[in-house]
Design an enzyme around this catalytic site. Structure first.
Site, mmCIF file in Angstrom:
data_model
loop_
_atom_site.group_PDB
_atom_site.id
_atom_site.type_symbol
_atom_site.label_atom_id
_atom_site.label_comp_id
_atom_site.label_asym_id
_atom_site.label_seq_id
_atom_site.Cartn_x
_atom_site.Cartn_y
_atom_site.Cartn_z
ATOM 1 C CB ILE A 15 -0.945 -0.015 1.218
ATOM 2 C CG1 ILE A 15 -1.982 -1.092 0.971
ATOM 3 C CG2 ILE A 15 -1.588 1.320 1.443
ATOM 4 C CD1 ILE A 15 -2.560 -1.659 2.211
ATOM 5 N N GLY A 18 3.024 3.858 -3.515
ATOM 6 C CA GLY A 18 2.729 4.953 -4.426
ATOM 7 C C GLY A 18 2.379 6.239 -3.718
ATOM 8 C CB ALA A 19 2.123 9.630 -4.957
ATOM 9 C CB THR A 22 -1.400 12.922 -5.484
ATOM 10 O OG1 THR A 22 -0.395 11.919 -5.583
ATOM 11 C CG2 THR A 22 -1.128 13.805 -4.284
ATOM 12 C CG ASP A 140 -19.881 0.386 -7.494
ATOM 13 O OD1 ASP A 140 -20.892 0.596 -6.786
ATOM 14 O OD2 ASP A 140 -18.759 0.792 -7.196
#
Lengths: 306, 216
Positions: A15, A18-19, A22, A140
């Site tokens: 998890i 990454g950034a 953003t 969804d």
């Protein structure tokens, strides 16, 4: 984000990489077009990506070739192997500034005009009919997944991706909404493309109301709220393959839909009821919904059609 | 004349491939293309993948591996998620088999956070069904290692405690009310106070699944 909190937890590589928080967005200086990246990390083994993920990507790319105006453009799919166990799949989408949720929030005081709603609904159903005719169901559909360009063009997003994305992270309090979920899904009965029509009906009502129609807090609560509006369905319509008995619900009768969506016109109300039909087999299809008198122009609607 | 030539060359081919009937083996198993050099294949694959990655990187002037923009036609900027439609947010494939082992898992209430996700799918099938996280993380981990991750089929779980019997396989991607019947038995004592505090007492369904409304 507080930095301090991370100290007391083990770093979770899957998890943290990454950034998060953003989104990368870019403008093509040649075309002026905006694109955005959406990354999905997929677990792999020595055989590589799960074959089902590969199939889903192939399906999305095939749909892309139709270039449907009411479906968000998928420009590219780039995979990078992060480790033996993980591959990052980056989807390059066209970037649209807002979704229907913010579009509704930003609409000035009296809300959207009836004509604007009709136009949005028509586009939404067009996109949906396209997906359904390609045997893709969204599953969804909700205002967050419906993008609206600054020119008012509707673009469906996030369909077919359920297979690629896993659930949203279980580690965050992000929970997917029940509000647009049809009875057959809530009841764990079998379901197909009519699920999306139910969600579309909920969204249709929300366009007038500017707040959701059924805000359940649990599956039972959601069903209860649905029956408060459409009434408890007759015994013969209750699916046979479900564990939950009809007897768990009070014997409510249907109330006029205009009580809940007062601004809707007569034909709109008729269409809405056909979308919010309990029995998925009796629920209107996207193609038939597009043929509904609600979408006929004022002039033509006076002509009686059998 | 010509057909004689033809057949003789065909014969040569057969001989060369050692598939000539005289050499026929009794087994149906034939090696049509010669032995596979796995190392070479793997090298070629890696080279090809690298080539593809480089092409991706050039096309978008973005280093996908490092997740950093490069100079080029696309002017990249990082936008906070709340200023862009939620759809564009990254999805993280959450390998639930590992999650229970980490302390982070305890942060959200697992009962309310886990079962509510309807986007369970391939990855969910690969990972563990939500209900198994508490009772038997150990078995789950073992199973996941031996599992064929890319079989893509939902039917291969042999973990004793994971999947309850479900009526249809087509839609077992979703969490449903009936899931909670079983769950309730397990979690009843733990959750009873929460349940009674909540609503819909006439329902036999526990309400610990109440979704949070952050996202709708």
């Amino acid at each position: 984000m507080a930095h301090g909190t991370s100290i007391q937890y083990e770093p979770v590589a899957e998890i943290g990489g990454g950034a998060y928080g953003t989104v990368y967005k870019a403008r093509d200086t040649e075309s002026g077009q905006f694109v955005a990246l959406k990354s999905v990390r997929v677990q792999t083994d020595q055989n590589g990506l799960p074959i089902s993920t590969v199939r889903e990507v192939a399906l999305l790319r095939r749909l892309e070739q139709f270039d449907h105006p009411n479906v968000v453009r998928l420009m590219d799919v780039c995979a990078t192997q992060r480790s033996d166990q993980e591959t990052k799949v980056t989807l390059v989408f066209e970037h649209v500034d807002q979704d229907l949720k913010t579009y509704l929030e930003r609409a000035p005081a009296p809300g959207l005009s009836p004509d604007r709603i009709k136009d949005l609904m028509k586009q939404l159903l067009c996109g949906l009919a396209f997906l359904h005719s390609n045997r893709v169901m969204h599953r969804d559909l909700k205002p967050e997944n419906i993008l609206v360009t600054s020119q008012g063009q509707v673009k469906l997003a996030d369909f077919g991706l359920a297979r690629i994305y896993s659930c949203h992270m279980a580690l965050t309090p992000v929970v997917v909404t029940l509000w647009y979920r049809p009875p057959e899904v809530l009841l764990q009965s079998s379901y197909a493309t009519p699920v999306d029509i139910w969600s579309t009906g909920c969204i249709f009502a929300e366009m007038f109301r500017r707040k959701p129609l059924f805000c359940g807090e649990s599956e039972m609560d959601q069903l209860g709220k649905i029956f408060e509006v459409i009434g408890l369905p007759p015994e013969e319509e209750w699916p046979t393959d479900v564990t939950l008995s009809r007897k768990n619900f009070p014997p409510l009768t249907a109330r006029p839909i205009k009580d809940f969506v007062p601004e809707i016109n007569e034909q709109g109300a008729q269409l809405l009821l056909k979308m919010l039909t309990f029995d998925p087999l009796k629920r209107i299809s996207s193609l038939n919904a597009l043929e509904h008198p609600y979408f006929c122009d004022e002039e033509t609607s006076t002509q009686t059609k059998s | 004349m010509s057909h004689v030539q033809l057949s003789s060359s065909a014969l040569e081919r057969l001989v060369a491939r050692r598939t000539f009937p005289l050499h026929r083996r009794t087994s149906v198993c034939r090696n049509l293309f010669g032995p596979v050099d796995h190392e070479e294949l793997s090298r070629e694959m890696k080279a090809k993948l690298r080539e593809i990655s480089e092409r991706d990187q050039q096309r978008w002037n973005f280093n996908f591996e490092a997740n950093t923009p490069l100079d080029g036609d696309y002017k990249w900027e990082e936008v906070p998620v709340d200023q862009t439609p939620a759809f564009y947010q990254d999805s993280v494939q959450n390998d639930r088999t590992r999650v229970p082992a980490t302390p982070v898992k305890q942060k959200p209430s697992s009962d309310s956070a886990l079962p509510e996700t309807p986007r369970l799918d391939v990855l969910e099938r690969l990972a563990v069904p939500e209900s198994s996280s508490t009772p038997c993380p150990v078995e789950v981990n073992q199973e996941n290692r031996t599992d064929k991750l890319n079989s893509g089929k939902p039917t291969h779980r042999q973990v004793p405690c994971v999947r309850r019997k479900r009526t249809s396989t087509a839609d077992n991607n979703n969490t449903h009310i009936t899931d909670f019947y079983v769950k309730r038995k397990k979690a009843a004592d733990r959750k009873s106070n929460e349940m009674s505090a909540c609503h819909l007492s006439k329902s036999p369904i526990p309400v610990e699944q109440t979704p949070r409304k952050r996202i709708r």
